[in-house]
Design an enzyme around this catalytic site. Structure first.
Site, short mmCIF file in Angstrom:
data_model
loop_
_atom_site.label_atom_id
_atom_site.label_comp_id
_atom_site.label_asym_id
_atom_site.label_seq_id
_atom_site.Cartn_x
_atom_site.Cartn_y
_atom_site.Cartn_z
CD GLU A 226 -2.94 1.23 2.30
OE1 GLU A 226 -3.28 0.18 2.84
OE2 GLU A 226 -3.42 2.34 2.61
NE ARG A 304 -9.45 -0.02 9.07
CZ ARG A 304 -10.72 -0.09 8.67
NH1 ARG A 304 -11.59 -0.79 9.34
NH2 ARG A 304 -11.11 0.58 7.60
CD GLU A 706 -8.37 -4.71 5.50
OE1 GLU A 706 -9.33 -4.00 5.15
OE2 GLU A 706 -7.38 -4.27 6.08
N1 MTE Z 1 -6.23 -11.62 -1.20
C1 MTE Z 1 -5.17 -12.01 -1.96
N2 MTE Z 1 -5.25 -13.17 -2.64
N3 MTE Z 1 -4.05 -11.25 -2.05
C2 MTE Z 1 -3.91 -10.07 -1.34
O1 MTE Z 1 -2.88 -9.41 -1.42
N4 MTE Z 1 -4.98 -8.50 0.25
C3 MTE Z 1 -5.95 -8.36 1.32
C4 MTE Z 1 -7.33 -8.82 0.85
N5 MTE Z 1 -7.25 -10.11 0.22
C5 MTE Z 1 -5.01 -9.66 -0.51
C6 MTE Z 1 -6.17 -10.47 -0.50
C7 MTE Z 1 -6.07 -7.00 1.83
S1 MTE Z 1 -4.96 -6.44 2.96
C8 MTE Z 1 -7.08 -6.17 1.43
S2 MTE Z 1 -7.25 -4.62 2.08
C9 MTE Z 1 -8.06 -6.58 0.42
O2 MTE Z 1 -7.81 -7.87 -0.09
C10 MTE Z 1 -8.02 -5.56 -0.71
O3 MTE Z 1 -8.82 -5.90 -1.77
P1 MTE Z 1 -10.41 -5.61 -1.77
O4 MTE Z 1 -10.59 -4.22 -1.28
O5 MTE Z 1 -10.75 -5.81 -3.18
O6 MTE Z 1 -11.00 -6.62 -0.84
N1 HPA Z 2 -7.67 0.80 5.75
C1 HPA Z 2 -6.70 0.36 4.93
N2 HPA Z 2 -5.84 1.14 4.35
C2 HPA Z 2 -5.92 2.44 4.61
C3 HPA Z 2 -6.89 2.96 5.46
C4 HPA Z 2 -7.82 2.08 6.05
O1 HPA Z 2 -8.72 2.47 6.82
N3 HPA Z 2 -6.71 4.29 5.53
C5 HPA Z 2 -5.64 4.55 4.75
N4 HPA Z 2 -5.16 3.45 4.19
MO1 MOS Z 3 -5.24 -3.96 3.21
S1 MOS Z 3 -4.13 -3.91 4.92
O1 MOS Z 3 -6.13 -2.48 3.67
O2 MOS Z 3 -4.10 -3.44 2.08
#
Ligand code: MTE
Ligand code: HPA
Ligand code: MOS
Length: 750
Positions: A226, A304, A706
């Protein structure tokens, strides 16, 4: 619909940064980093390294034409160290050579003199020395002081939860290519293309429009990309700016492990007040977050932690405080759950501590305090469409909990050297970036004249299958089959000013934008169709690749319709912008309505501990999860399973270790243990909870990325119960991960 990437993934054809065919004149980068955790740089001698044949140039802060500053929330992080170093692994220089092997050889020849300064590695030490990233944050509800004075029991305790390595399969990396007029195109393995673009522009001292960021897909990010994909891409861009040649930089695993930040370790102290009727009346926590040497995303993660400090429980009087402690470790960063898991581990520990002291089962206290409709969170949001009790009760019933509990009791009575444990872990996780201004996204949809469709969004595909979900939204809205729709790469020239793919909200935010863009196109196309068929616009339905008059299929196909739209010069491209409504948060009061909605669920975890060896197995995890109305149950269950195992790893096996010099000891995969097929639960059962869901979720399909990680916390308490069953003298400790070594110590504690 299965993940649209599965075809190329299985055939090994999917493209990642390292798969790009490079230009012939490509050069290769490598970072020279600090061998000391804290000190003044007295001198660096590059002469011998520069003399190595094939070395093109070694870049330092002196080569920065803009600002040598990559900090995001707080501008406290140099791209390359100037006068001081603050952690082992901090970048000092960037070696660019004709090959990676040459750069490696040269790196060994750089001579550095550092005058060492005192090193802080733990949050507690930082607090004692007053070393902080920013001012503390605190949330409060009711009056804890009064409540403690008036309740039946008050208990205090402390907890520790360790960091966690992201271990994305694809390490950090980028490929930067010079274009004409000083423009640069960077392909990066980042969750935040706009962030990389913005910081690169700042460091290079050029406008953002001169930098194009391209992301094909990520071999996993989990939060680790990120913010922390940025430095490598920016280093390569600086080199391109000077050399006018392409530069590729893929971190090897060892460098990636050493130089990047991880999940934040937390040291916390709690005080909890409870009445005889098991109602928790007051809860206070001080969270010490080990932020590392600079802010990175720590302030947002700390926030958070406060949002999730009471997990799925309602507590009338709450006072929580978080201190982001500045230490001499690599800056810790986002990791699936983003501080939420660290918060939830403390409240679960507090409940376990109370339960053992009151001589009752932990689950009775958990159950007695579950959130209900219209309860208020400490941050002021009123809980609506709450599924805490529903998911708990459903889990108890569907998985026949009481029967299992009895069987485990019987097993433990009949076995001396093997003990079983069981736990229940409810979760409640808020969906939205906690920073309200970040909750927006855009989509750009092209219908080509042959009827095929190309979609660009700000979403980054990193294995979570967001592209498949975007495709589903488009097909459903346009009424065409998936083979007509292509998901394009993520590129800042097509979709600009994006928030990172994070906070589990990517499908919600980008999906709503896709939906809006497709709806606008359909509105226009319906007018064309109504003219072609001489019927009213509201009688037109477009579905199954055809035009229907009400439910009667006409002889006009999607392709005919697009052809006619072209003749009538109707715009076949649409751009839409979505911003989450309703949400707001006032940091001066620490109150508001920060989340679009919450995700709930309950996990039951069963474990078996070998009381001779201290080893354990996770026998079964059964989960009732609130998907809302899942738009793709296959993908969503995959997310639950993956997150669960990642959470179990964090709680049980994965032990990050730094020595007092701030050197990462767990810097290889032989010293850092992630769950494998043997340590993953033998059975994982995931059942969707029937809920009305919410319009704020895309197609009512709730965010899933998450929240399920926090089911993994259940493993800690199930193991703890088994240890206690073996050794009545074991004093409950809340110090994760609960490694086999710690289990063994607990089993034989006197
Ligand atoms: N799933 C896979 N296969 N690979 C990833 O890197 N990242 C996780 C989750 N699932 C991840 C994953 C994290 S930290 C987040 S915030 C969310 O996917 C982000 O994607 P989304 O917002 O589409 O759920
Ligand atoms: N979640 C995940 N990533 C972020 C956030 C959050 O609330 N705020 C800024 N980056
Ligand atoms: Mo997920 S820790 O918000 O990339």
């Amino acid at each position: 619909m299965k993940n649209i990437d599965s075809y190329t993934h299985l055939r090994g054809e999917s493209l990642f940064v390292d798969d790009l065919i490079v230009r012939q004149d490509t050069l290769y980068g490598l970072t020279f980093d600090s061998p000391k955790a804290h000190g003044k740089i007295i001198s660096v001698d590059y002469a011998k390294a520069e003399a190595v044949e094939g070395i093109v140039k070694i870049f330092t802060y002196k080569d920065v034409l803009g600002e040598n500053q990559i900090g995001g929330i707080i501008q406290d992080e140099e791209l390359w160290a100037e006068k001081e170093v603050h952690f082992q692994g901090q970048p000092i220089a960037f070696i660019v050579a004709e090959s990676e092997a040459i750069a490696k050889k040269a790196r060994k020849l750089i001579e550095i003199k550092i005058e060492e300064l005192p090193i802080i590695t733990t949050a507690k030490q930082a607090k004692e020395k007053g070393s902080f990233i920013n001012a503390p944050r605190s949330f409060s509800l009711g009056n804890t002081k009064k409540a403690f004075a008036n309740c039946d029991y008050v208990f205090e305790g402390e907890t520790f939860s360790n960091g966690q390595e992201h271990l994305y399969l694809e390490t950090q990396g980028c490929y930067a290519v010079p274009l004409e007029n000083g423009n640069i195109k960077i392909t990066s393995s980042t969750q935040g293309p706009t962030q990389v673009q913005k910081i690169a522009a700042r460091v290079l001292g050029i406008a953002m429009h001169k930098i194009e960021l391209e992301v094909i897909r990520l071999g996993g990010g989990f939060g680790g990309k990120e913010d922390q994909a940025t430095p490598w891409a920016v280093m390569a861009a600086v080199a391109v700016q000077h050399l006018k040649k392409p530069v590729k930089y893929i971190l090897n695993r060892h460098d990636d492990l050493r130089m990047t930040g991880k999940r934040h370790p937390y040291e916390s102290t709690f005080k909890i007040g409870i009445n005889k009727d098991l109602k928790i009346t007051a809860f206070e926590v001080e969270f010490l977050q080990n932020s590392g040497a600079s802010a990175d995303l720590s302030p947002a993660i700390a926030e958070r932690t406060l949002f999730h400090a009471t997990n799925a429980y309602f507590i009338e009087n709450v006072l929580t405080k978080v201190l982001s402690c500045k230490t001499n470790l690599p800056p810790n960063t986002a990791f699936r759950g983003f501080g939420g898991p660290q918060g939830m581990f403390v409240v679960e520990s507090a409940i376990a501590h109370v339960a053992i002291n009151m001589g009752i089962d932990k689950r009775l206290i958990q159950h007695a305090n579950l959130l209900k409709e219209n309860d208020v969170f400490s941050y002021g949001q009123v809980a609506t469409t709450v599924e805490a009790q529903n998911s708990w009760n459903t889990a108890i019933e569907k998985f026949d909990f009481y029967k299992t509990e009895k069987e485990i009791e019987k097993f433990n009575t009949n076995n001396n050297l093997v003990k079983k444990g069981i736990s229940i872990m409810p979760i409640c996780f808020g969906i939205s970036f906690t920073n309200t201004p970040m909750n927006h996204a855009r989509a750009l949809v092209h219908i080509y004249q042959d009827g095929s469709v190309g979609i660009s969004t700000g979403a980054v595909e990193m294995g979570q299958s967001v592209n498949t979900k975007m495709l589903q939204v488009a097909c459903l809205t346009l009424g065409i089959r998936p083979n007509k729709v292509k998901l394009e790469t993520t590129n800042t020239t097509r979709v600009a000013n994006t928030s990172p793919t994070a906070a589990s909200a990517t499908a919600d935010l980008n999906g709503k934008a896709v939906l809006m863009a497709c709806n606008s196109l359909i509105e226009r196309l319906k007018v064309v169709a109504s003219k072609m068929l001489s019927v009213k616009v509201n009688e037109i339905i477009i579905k199954d690749d055809s035009v229907f008059i009400n439910h009667e299929k006409s002889n006009i196909t999607w392709e005919n319709l697009i052809e006619q739209a072209m003749l009538e010069r109707v715009a076949l491209t649409e751009n839409a912008h979505y911003a989450t409504p309703i949400i707001h948060f006032d940091k001066s009061k620490e109150k508001g309505h920060p989340f679009a909605y919450h995700v709930y669920g309950t996990a039951i975890t069963q474990v078996t501990v070998d009381c001779l060896r201290g080893t354990y197995e996770i026998d079964k995890v059964q989960i009732i999860h609130d998907f809302g109305k899942s738009m793709n149950l296959g993908i969503d269950i995959g997310q639950v399973e993956g997150a669960l195992v990642q959470g179990i790893g964090w709680m049980t096996l994965e032990e990050i270790a730094y020595n007092n010099e701030g050197r990462l000891l767990s810097s290889t995969l032989s010293t850092y243990k992630v769950p494998d097929v043997f340590s993953a639960p033998k059975t994982i059962e995931v059942l969707p909870l029937e809920t009305p869901s919410t319009e704020m979720a895309i197609l009512k399909s709730k965010a899933v990325g998450e929240p399920p990680l926090m089911y993994g916390i259940g493993a800690y308490f199930a193991i703890q119960q088994a240890v206690k069953a073996y050794n009545k003298n074991y004093k409950l400790k809340f110090h994760s991960p609960f490694t086999p070594e710690k289990v063994l110590m607990g089993l034989y504690e006197i």
